[in-house]
Design an enzyme around this catalytic site. Sequence first.
Site, PDB file in Angstrom:
ATOM      1  CB  CYS A   1      -2.908  31.645  17.560  1.00 38.49           C
ATOM      2  SG  CYS A   1      -3.674  30.438  16.476  1.00 38.49           S
TER       3      CYS A   1
ATOM      4  CG  HIS B   1      -1.367  34.961  15.229  1.00 40.70           C
ATOM      5  ND1 HIS B   1      -0.665  33.895  14.713  1.00 40.70           N
ATOM      6  CD2 HIS B   1      -2.674  34.586  15.239  1.00 40.70           C
ATOM      7  CE1 HIS B   1      -1.514  32.918  14.434  1.00 40.70           C
ATOM      8  NE2 HIS B   1      -2.732  33.318  14.739  1.00 40.70           N
TER       9      HIS B   1
ATOM     10  CG  ASN C   1      -3.421  30.879  11.978  1.00 39.95           C
ATOM     11  OD1 ASN C   1      -2.404  30.718  12.653  1.00 39.95           O
ATOM     12  ND2 ASN C   1      -4.583  31.203  12.511  1.00 39.95           N
TER      13      ASN C   1
END
EC number: 2.3.1.180
Length: 328
Positions: free
Chosen positions: A118, A255, A285
């Site tokens: 990520c 993020h 996500n």
Amino acid sequence: MTISMILRSQIVGSGSYLPSRIVTNAELASKVDTSDDWIVERTGIRQRHIAADGETTSDLATIAAERALASAGLKGSDVDLLIVATATPDNTFPATATKVQSRLGMTGGAAFDMQAVCSGFIFAMATADNFIKAEQARTALVIGAETFSRILDWEDRGTCVLFGDGAGAMVLRGSWEKGGNQDRGILSTHLHSDGRHYGLLHVDGGPSSTQTVGHLRMEGKEVFRHAVTNLAQVVGEALRANDLSAADIDWVVPHQANRRILESTAKKLGLSMDRMVVTVDQHANTSAASIPLAFHSAVSDGRLNKGDLVVMEAMGGGFTWGSALVRL
Ligand code: UT7
């Protein structure tokens, strides 16, 4: 009197792509033991996009890249560095970036993948920035692209509701600036990793361990706890390095993992939520793709403007975490 100029990487274009198929929380609730209420309340996620059968990470990456190049008024042949941040490459090798490179008509320079899950986009941006500052590249295409739907355990409600597929891209170009925190371009990047936490967020397969692709496994609560601490720390580090304070930040492009992480980070930094670009509700996500997806959406709707001070931050498996402080 001599004036020393410094080379900055400026963001001159951005683009994104989300697969057309949208899966709502209600649709997921018909397959696993979950509910729209739980997902919205615990994560802020309302829907995710899922790649079509046969649609791969390189397909998503190529479209996002073409859009970013078009917005910069550039062609693939103008690019001399291409980095794809991804944890879900098309194949174990070669790098997904080389497939994207050939599709864009980029024949010179270098193309490679970056693996920091990520945090991948921040790691890729930092790498491109350093190539530009070292004058080893002039025009870099940085892409975050993922098909996490392929590595989810669709029977594990603790993880399968959290992720989606997508891609985003930015074009970076070197420009000589005066030096100082009023310059346009990337002012600093800070990267960290701590491999002691390898097992808290990982995929339980791989070519050298199980010879299978494997599934994503996560100790959600632990990841959450580390995320809030590390993200606030790395933003503070970026501000101190540039003699700036939280009050100077126009926008945070974080993020997009969980709205509650964004709220806790904002609180720790003393920032109001209306300074945070939030898109997690729309695409869940998307790992390395989430920062350029959020960035491009805020550029497109006019929230991000020339001269704005923007901090991007991410945390992911490894653990890895980092920030990029940019004046647009
Ligand atoms: O991209 C970077 C990496 N990822 C992250 O940053 C994610 C970090 N972690 C999180 O976002 C959160 O920890 C989660 C969203 C994963 C979980 O939220 P939580 O508030 O930490 O919930 P929990 O794991 O403590 O679970 C609470 C309850 C449990 O039930 P019991 O034991 O209290 O009866 C879970 O079994 O919620 C249950 N649960 C669910 N219920 C309905 C877990 N997943 C679900 C679900 N639907 N999908």
